[in-house]
Design an enzyme around this catalytic site. Structure first.
Site, PDB file in Angstrom:
ATOM      1  N   HIS A  83      29.165  24.496  37.393  1.00 30.96           N
ATOM      2  CA  HIS A  83      27.991  23.623  37.350  1.00 30.96           C
ATOM      3  C   HIS A  83      27.030  24.026  38.446  1.00 30.96           C
ATOM      4  O   HIS A  83      27.442  24.434  39.533  1.00 30.96           O
ATOM      5  CB  HIS A  83      28.386  22.154  37.489  1.00 30.96           C
ATOM      6  CG  HIS A  83      29.333  21.857  38.620  1.00 30.96           C
ATOM      7  ND1 HIS A  83      30.683  22.137  38.542  1.00 30.96           N
ATOM      8  CD2 HIS A  83      29.123  21.343  39.845  1.00 30.96           C
ATOM      9  CE1 HIS A  83      31.266  21.780  39.675  1.00 30.96           C
ATOM     10  NE2 HIS A  83      30.332  21.303  40.495  1.00 30.96           N
ATOM     11  N   HIS A  89      24.151  22.544  40.855  1.00 35.28           N
ATOM     12  CA  HIS A  89      23.490  21.347  41.379  1.00 35.28           C
ATOM     13  C   HIS A  89      22.000  21.651  41.511  1.00 35.28           C
ATOM     14  O   HIS A  89      21.625  22.677  42.103  1.00 35.28           O
ATOM     15  CB  HIS A  89      24.018  21.004  42.777  1.00 35.28           C
ATOM     16  CG  HIS A  89      25.472  20.632  42.849  1.00 35.28           C
ATOM     17  ND1 HIS A  89      25.916  19.331  43.007  1.00 35.28           N
ATOM     18  CD2 HIS A  89      26.595  21.401  42.818  1.00 35.28           C
ATOM     19  CE1 HIS A  89      27.245  19.317  43.063  1.00 35.28           C
ATOM     20  NE2 HIS A  89      27.685  20.562  42.959  1.00 35.28           N
ATOM     21  N   ASN A 148      29.182  25.411  43.932  1.00 30.85           N
ATOM     22  CA  ASN A 148      30.374  25.541  44.772  1.00 30.85           C
ATOM     23  C   ASN A 148      31.470  26.251  43.992  1.00 30.85           C
ATOM     24  O   ASN A 148      31.642  26.030  42.795  1.00 30.85           O
ATOM     25  CB  ASN A 148      30.862  24.150  45.202  1.00 30.85           C
ATOM     26  CG  ASN A 148      29.908  23.480  46.156  1.00 30.85           C
ATOM     27  OD1 ASN A 148      29.390  24.120  47.065  1.00 30.85           O
ATOM     28  ND2 ASN A 148      29.670  22.192  45.964  1.00 30.85           N
ATOM     29  N   ARG A 158      22.609  13.563  35.426  1.00 32.65           N
ATOM     30  CA  ARG A 158      22.480  13.143  36.830  1.00 32.65           C
ATOM     31  C   ARG A 158      23.856  13.045  37.484  1.00 32.65           C
ATOM     32  O   ARG A 158      24.815  12.543  36.872  1.00 32.65           O
ATOM     33  CB  ARG A 158      21.755  11.800  36.940  1.00 32.65           C
ATOM     34  CG  ARG A 158      20.329  11.900  36.465  1.00 32.65           C
ATOM     35  CD  ARG A 158      19.454  10.734  36.863  1.00 32.65           C
ATOM     36  NE  ARG A 158      18.218  10.820  36.105  1.00 32.65           N
ATOM     37  CZ  ARG A 158      17.225  11.684  36.370  1.00 32.65           C
ATOM     38  NH1 ARG A 158      17.316  12.491  37.412  1.00 32.65           N
ATOM     39  NH2 ARG A 158      16.152  11.731  35.607  1.00 32.65           N
ATOM     40  N   ASP A 159      23.912  13.528  38.740  1.00 29.69           N
ATOM     41  CA  ASP A 159      25.152  13.416  39.505  1.00 29.69           C
ATOM     42  C   ASP A 159      25.429  11.938  39.784  1.00 29.69           C
ATOM     43  O   ASP A 159      24.533  11.160  40.103  1.00 29.69           O
ATOM     44  CB  ASP A 159      25.025  14.201  40.822  1.00 29.69           C
ATOM     45  CG  ASP A 159      26.364  14.451  41.467  1.00 29.69           C
ATOM     46  OD1 ASP A 159      26.804  15.617  41.515  1.00 29.69           O
ATOM     47  OD2 ASP A 159      26.999  13.466  41.935  1.00 29.69           O
ATOM     48  N   ILE A 160      26.691  11.569  39.678  1.00 20.59           N
ATOM     49  CA  ILE A 160      27.092  10.172  39.855  1.00 20.59           C
ATOM     50  C   ILE A 160      26.983   9.729  41.319  1.00 20.59           C
ATOM     51  O   ILE A 160      26.907   8.530  41.596  1.00 20.59           O
ATOM     52  CB  ILE A 160      28.535   9.972  39.312  1.00 20.59           C
ATOM     53  CG1 ILE A 160      28.796   8.543  38.925  1.00 20.59           C
ATOM     54  CG2 ILE A 160      29.576  10.485  40.300  1.00 20.59           C
ATOM     55  CD1 ILE A 160      30.075   8.351  38.115  1.00 20.59           C
ATOM     56  N   VAL A 202      35.182  19.881  40.569  1.00 18.25           N
ATOM     57  CA  VAL A 202      35.318  19.907  39.108  1.00 18.25           C
ATOM     58  C   VAL A 202      35.339  21.367  38.677  1.00 18.25           C
ATOM     59  O   VAL A 202      34.391  22.112  38.921  1.00 18.25           O
ATOM     60  CB  VAL A 202      34.158  19.153  38.421  1.00 18.25           C
ATOM     61  CG1 VAL A 202      34.337  19.193  36.905  1.00 18.25           C
ATOM     62  CG2 VAL A 202      34.077  17.711  38.909  1.00 18.25           C
TER      63      VAL A 202
END
Ligand code: AMP
Length: 112
Positions: free
Chosen positions: A99, A101, A86, A29-31, A95
């Site tokens: 990745h 999303h 991205n 999970r994204d923070i 980052v």
């Protein structure tokens, strides 16, 4: 890569809320979630961005997106979802470990 945040999450050196794993990918999970469901899916192997991964291991890129689709199914995103990656500063990549999303859980609106 020793100073890569997502390599550290993959290695278990930084805690994360992991929702799925395969031999080659980890989903957590994204923070700072931007939707009710916001999960990041990363390859265990370090590649800087989607272009680097596509050049080095195109089949793994396919499996990364398959893993993202699995996350959407696990999370029950029956109404649809958005996959986003991205690349570089102008896109807001913060980052440098590729990745995807996975966003969903509400109508997401137009991609602005
Ligand atoms: P991007 O801006 O596309 O590079 O996405 C990086 C994402 O990583 C952002 O949405 C951040 O909220 C997320 N993030 C940063 N640190 C962490 C962390 N420790 N655990 C989970 N997600 C994180």
């Amino acid at each position: 890569m020793t100073d890569c945040l997502f390599c550290k999450i993959v290695a278990g050196e930084v805690p994360a809320d992991i929702v799925a794993q395969t031999e080659e990918t980890v989903a957590f999970r994204d923070i700072a979630p931007q939707a009710p469901t916001h999960v990041l899916v990363v390859p265990r192997a370090h590649h800087e961005d989607v272009g680097a991964l596509a050049s080095a291991e195109p089949a793994l890129l396919g499996r990364l997106f398959a893993a993202a689709a699995d996350v959407a199914r696990i999370e029950g995103l029956d109404g649809g979802y958005r996959l986003l990656t991205n690349t570089g500063r102008d896109a807001g990549q913060t980052v440098s470990h590729v990745h995807v999303h996975v966003l969903g859980g509400r109508p997401l609106g137009a991609l602005a």
